[in-house]
Design an enzyme around this catalytic site. Structure first.
Site, PDB file in Angstrom:
ATOM      1  N   LYS A   1       0.880  -1.229  -0.019  1.00 56.66           N
ATOM      2  CA  LYS A   1      -0.024  -0.115   0.049  1.00 56.66           C
ATOM      3  C   LYS A   1       0.824   1.136   0.009  1.00 56.66           C
ATOM      4  O   LYS A   1       2.058   1.334   0.672  1.00 56.66           O
ATOM      5  CB  LYS A   1      -0.828   0.023   1.278  1.00 56.66           C
ATOM      6  CG  LYS A   1      -1.824   1.180   1.340  1.00 56.66           C
ATOM      7  CD  LYS A   1      -2.504   0.878   2.630  1.00 56.66           C
ATOM      8  CE  LYS A   1      -3.676   2.089   2.856  1.00 56.66           C
ATOM      9  NZ  LYS A   1      -4.523   1.740   3.845  1.00 56.66           N
TER      10      LYS A   1
ATOM     11  N   SER B   1      -9.397  -0.503   7.445  1.00 56.85           N
ATOM     12  CA  SER B   1      -8.880  -0.462   5.951  1.00 56.85           C
ATOM     13  C   SER B   1      -8.251  -1.558   5.221  1.00 56.85           C
ATOM     14  O   SER B   1      -7.917  -1.661   4.294  1.00 56.85           O
ATOM     15  CB  SER B   1      -7.981   0.748   6.160  1.00 56.85           C
ATOM     16  OG  SER B   1      -8.607   2.039   5.964  1.00 56.85           O
TER      17      SER B   1
ATOM     18  N   SER C   1      -9.289   1.836   3.269  1.00 55.31           N
ATOM     19  CA  SER C   1      -8.481   2.371   2.059  1.00 55.31           C
ATOM     20  C   SER C   1      -7.484   1.633   1.583  1.00 55.31           C
ATOM     21  O   SER C   1      -7.178   2.015   0.341  1.00 55.31           O
ATOM     22  CB  SER C   1      -7.630   3.355   2.749  1.00 55.31           C
ATOM     23  OG  SER C   1      -7.005   2.745   4.051  1.00 55.31           O
TER      24      SER C   1
END
Lengths: 483, 487
Positions: free
Chosen positions: B77, B176, B152
């Site tokens: 990420k 997330s 996210s």
């Protein structure tokens, strides 16, 4: 109308540590700009702080020396404000649970002492340094994240002198502990004063003004005195003092307006989630208390008691730990010499030499043994006081041993009566007029003749012996004349 | 096809020599080239770097090295700092920012021999639940490209689901990792706060953030966590506890395991298929030997407001460093027009941050302000203590909890962008765990109209081995995780 001045002081002192407050960067501030930086002190995304234990210990030791309580729980908070020298956009500081609380310090008050309460001592990080060059501003982040102690008094000071004595004493304590250099000119110690005045006897406080930018002990004294007068003048004209922050302008010798209360920051303090609260074990704190060095007050009391040194001299000797240590070492090395003699030479000649020379506070370029040897030679009459001053100056500037300097420069004192008698006879023969003057009752002529004896011996004559011989010869002539 | 392998299957083949890391990495890079124009999981692919590392891994293996992830291609990420690879947090602000250091988790993965394929899309600074808050583009759900992948860590979840990597790292502040894992039908684990170092994760909410693995199955999550977990002297909130053998502890039965079913996590207008799928899963667990325990966690409904106050407050300070002075974008226009440094900074921030980030900074600044602190921030911390107590009490009676990950399956792109409250409400089942600071894993437990349904196994502090085991036993007894989207 008579007014009373109320002052509270906030002092920031850089803590002496090997590394910075929250990262492993060297805490050496003398390095070229931005060479001691890392992701943490540059506030790179993702970096995290780690508490420097040495800085925590230094702060606790300071608190203990200032008779503070050390609460068992403490934490770090984020103080949010925006400025280009503050890399993270918040400063890691301590808000409501400082490391040290409720202490005191005694300062001189005429013949007596006065006790000032210390509200708190906490630990935080320094900001970077801004350098303004023409239209540009540059940032040196070597200072970013340096450990900084903040020491806050209650509003217990009453004059510019109190502030001066407080800072002097505080600086001495910080230096004794070895936790800070306390150097104001270099910014290692910075202070702010909150000042208000009120009619004597009033029970409420006046409006306070904060003074910043005082970069020396002298500036503190002048700025506070100036501000007291400014406020008094305002009140006497029937005007009001406004709650503002002012800065001391060193060149114009006055305080200048910086900002008013309306622009006061809301720092939005909250506990720093990156740093878990600290639990301070009693045992550790008590250990640290036991290991505190002898501090200025205790040392002064002991020097007076053990060595019988005069109060004024003691006060000067204990201002720096190294000076006091030097005194004691010299006394020990100079067996049989009165300690007061050592004190006299240190406070007089040695301090004069130190003040003429650019040396760091507390540093002495000679050893106690060198001074002791010299004073012992003086004591035994091998040299006179004038020669001793010369020798001390040479030891101070060039080093060596007193014996060797005396030999090389031929400073050994002539004390033998037979050697001096010949010189005295010669001086009397060469100066008939002063001799006549003396015999006619002009005592001052003796001084001139003594000077001639010293000159003839290049200063080496033992003054007592020379004077004795001169007197005897002159009195002998008086008898001759009278007969 | 090699790119479809799980990590544990790939490791078997790398070890027996039937596959090289170079072949595997090439296969994945080809897969990314074929499908990522559609999925848009990656912000940046480092093909050259990946191949270099793959060759290095092959060389190391040929010399007899046995690092645990040697040659395994992974995605990260983009809020995780990578030395030498641009790290933007999907923010325009950090466009062009290349960190001079690796996050501790990245350093650990590299030591274990992992190959870094690239950086995946996220909501800007991890603030969001759909990747729609990315400054660059929205990632598409591999099961239905008109839908969001969740967020996210939506890029990481979509990359795993689309076989564009063998596994990925995400971060979980309020769900997330788990919510996108659920939307994309993969496994995603949020470790206990302090289990994995946060050093090098661009901070969103420091007291809630944790990095964790996303994988095609539970075993892969165990393997990745094994490498990621452990004390880090650079993160004072990381905990110095031994890391158990997660992989070795995986067992197919649940005899004697007590699984709590908190009633607050069911009903209340959730999508019926989601509730049904989770209830079916509970039956499977019972058949595997688990005992189900009904319980109540009364403060569940307060998790959402407490979370938004605490996370936004911390974010408002964490994002203060983005002033454009030391790194990141500084707008020249702003420089020219601005009167002073304060104005330059404020114009830079105005242009650099997206709406959601600004919204949270403002919310956080407000709740910390003088006069509001007690009513908001302090109150939220008190609520947090009560929520933690809810969890403590639940875990005093049960080994794990099983609850849905989200009230619904993946929603359509654009569907909630104008209704932030609706967007926030989608996270009600994941937020509480972050406030409590314990661990949870989301795994696939069924489908509704072709869209994956996720369920969470939640555990107490440092009980990762327990939740991995519950999830593994369920996974072994079912076949949901073997399904893949058609691309």
């Amino acid at each position: 109308m008579a007014y009373e001045t109320i002052i509270g002081m906030e002092v920031h002192a850089q803590v002496i540590t090997a590394s910075k407050m929250f990262c492993g960067c060297s805490a050496d501030t003398s390095a070229p700009p931005n060479t001691h930086v890392c992701p943490v002190c540059l506030a790179m995304p993702g970096s995290l702080p780690v508490i420097n234990e040495a800085a925590v210990r230094a702060t606790i030791r300071t608190g203990l020396a200032l008779h503070c309580e050390i609460p068992p729980h403490t934490k770090f908070d984020r103080k949010n404000y925006s400025y280009p020298d503050l890399a993270k956009g918040y400063q890691i500081s301590q808000y409501d649970m400082p490391l040290c609380v409720d202490g005191w310090i005694d300062i001189p008050d005429g013949e007596d002492t006065k006790r000032l309460r210390i509200r708190r001592v906490h630990l935080e990080e320094d900001t970077g340094r801004l350098i303004h060059e023409g239209a540009h501003s540059l940032i040196d982040d070597n200072r970013s994240g340096m450990p900084l102690m903040e020491i806050v008094t209650e509003a217990d000071l009453r004059s510019a002198d109190d502030a001066w004595f407080y800072l002097t004493k505080l600086r001495a304590i910080l230096r004794y502990l070895g936790v800070s250099s306390g150097n104001m000119e270099e910014g290692a110690m910075r202070c702010e004063a909150n000042i208000s005045i009120r009619p004597e006897g009033a029970s409420t406080f006046g409006t306070r003004v904060e003074i910043k930018n005082m970069n020396s002990f002298r500036a503190v004294r002048q700025a506070i005195a100036y501000e007291i007068e400014r406020q008094r003048a305002l009140l006497e004209c029937g005007e009001q003092v406004h709650q503002v922050t002012v800065g001391w302008d060193e060149n114009r010798r006055r305080t200048v307006f910086q900002r008013s209360k309306e622009y006061a920051n809301d720092y939005r303090y909250f506990p720093d989630p990156d740093l878990p609260p600290l639990q301070l074990e009693r045992v550790m704190v008590e250990d640290m208390r036991r290991q505190l060095p002898e501090l200025p007050d205790a040392k002064a009391e002991r020097l007076a008691r053990e060595y019988g040194v005069k109060g004024d001299d003691v006060a000067l000797l204990v201002q720096e730990r190294q000076i006091a240590d030097f005194f004691e070492a010299t006394v020990k090395a100079a067996q049989g010499l009165e300690p007061q003699v050592v004190a006299n030479w240190m406070v007089g000649e040695l301090f004069r030499l130190l003040s003429e020379q650019e040396v760091a506070d507390g540093e002495i370029p000679i050893t106690p043994q060198q001074l002791a040897d010299l004073l012992m030679l003086l004591h035994k009459g091998a040299i006179n006081a004038a020669a001793a001053k010369e020798v001390l100056a040479e030891l101070f500037h060039r080093g060596g041993s007193a014996e060797e300097i005396i030999r090389r420069r031929g400073l050994r004192q002539i004390s033998s009566e037979s050697d001096l008698a010949a010189v005295v006879a010669q001086v009397l023969a060469e100066n008939p007029q002063p001799v006549a003057d003396y015999l006619q009752g002009k005592g001052a002529a003796l001084g001139f003749l003594m000077g001639q004896v010293m000159k003839a011996t290049r200063g080496q004559a033992n003054p007592q012996v020379a004077r004795q011989l001169l007197m005897e010869s002159l009195e002998g002539r008086r008898h001759d004349t009278e007969e | 096809m090699d790119f479809q392998l799980t990590i544990h299957a790939a490791l078997d083949r790398l070890r027996d020599g039937s596959l090289s890391s170079r072949q595997l990495t090439e296969s994945l890079l080809q897969r990314i080239a074929d499908t990522d124009d559609t999925i848009k999981a990656y912000l940046r692919v480092d093909g050259e770097g990946a191949l270099r590392s793959a060759e290095e891994a092959d060389r190391r293996r040929s010399q007899g090295e046995k690092a645990p992830l040697l040659g395994i291609p992974l995605a990260l990420k983009d809020v995780i700092c990578t030395k030498g690879i641009e790290t933007t947090c999907a923010s325009r602000f950090l466009q062009g920012f290349t960190p001079p250091y690796d996050a501790t988790v990245v350093a650990r993965l590299k030591e274990s021999g992992a190959v870094i394929l690239g950086k995946t899309n996220t909501d800007e600074f991890a603030m969001g639940s759909s990747t729609e808050n990315s400054s660059y583009f929205t990632t598409h759900n591999p099961w239905d490209v008109t839908r969001v992948p969740g967020g996210s860590s939506g890029g990481s979840a979509a990359a795993v689901a689309a076989d564009e990597c063998l596994g990925a790292l995400g971060t979980d502040t309020g769900g997330s990792i788990r919510q996108p894992a659920a939307f994309c039908g993969v496994a995603g684990l949020k470790p206990t706060y302090g289990r994995v170092s946060r050093y090098g994760l661009v901070a969103f909410a420091s007291s809630l953030d944790q990095a964790g693995p996303l994988g095609k199955d539970v075993t892969d999550c165990a393997l990745l966590l094994q490498t990621m977990a452990g004390y880090d002297p650079c993160d004072s909130t990381s905990v110095d506890l031994p890391v158990p053998d997660y992989y070795g502890a995986l067992q197919p039965r649940l005899d004697g395991v007590r699984i709590g079913v908190p009633r607050e996590y069911f009903g209340n207008g959730m999508q019926p298929e989601v509730e049904a799928a989770v209830r079916d899963a509970l039956q499977v667990c019972r058949e595997l030997g688990a005992e189900l325990v009904d319980l109540s966690m009364p403060y569940t409904e307060y998790a959402l407001p407490a979370y938004y106050i605490i996370s936004s407050a911390e974010a408002s300070a964490n994002l203060a460093r983005f002033d454009g002075v030391r790194y990141g974008a500084r707008y020249d226009d702003a420089m020219r027009e601005a009167a002073d440094i304060i104005e330059t900074t404020s114009k830079t921030r105005q242009q650099g941050f997206g709406d959601e980030v600004k919204r949270r900074i403002m919310l956080g600044t407000y709740t910390l302000s003088a006069g509001y602190y007690d009513a908001y921030y302090l109150k939220a911390q008190q609520v947090r203590t009560l929520i933690k107590r809810d969890f403590d009490q639940a875990f005093s009676r049960c080994d794990a909890l099983i609850v849905p990950t989200t009230p619904t399956t993946a929603f359509r792109i654009g569907e909630r962008v104008h209704d932030m409250l609706q967007m926030y409400l989608g996270d009600i089942f994941t937020l509480g765990l972050n406030l409590a600071g314990t661990c949870g894993i989301s795994i696939l437990c069924g489908f509704a109209d072709g869209l994956p349904i996720g369920m969470q196994v939640l555990g107490g502090a440092f009980e990762e081995a327990t939740i991995l085991n519950v999830a593994y036993a369920y996974e072994q007894a079912t076949a949901w995780h073997l399904q893949t989207p058609e691309l």
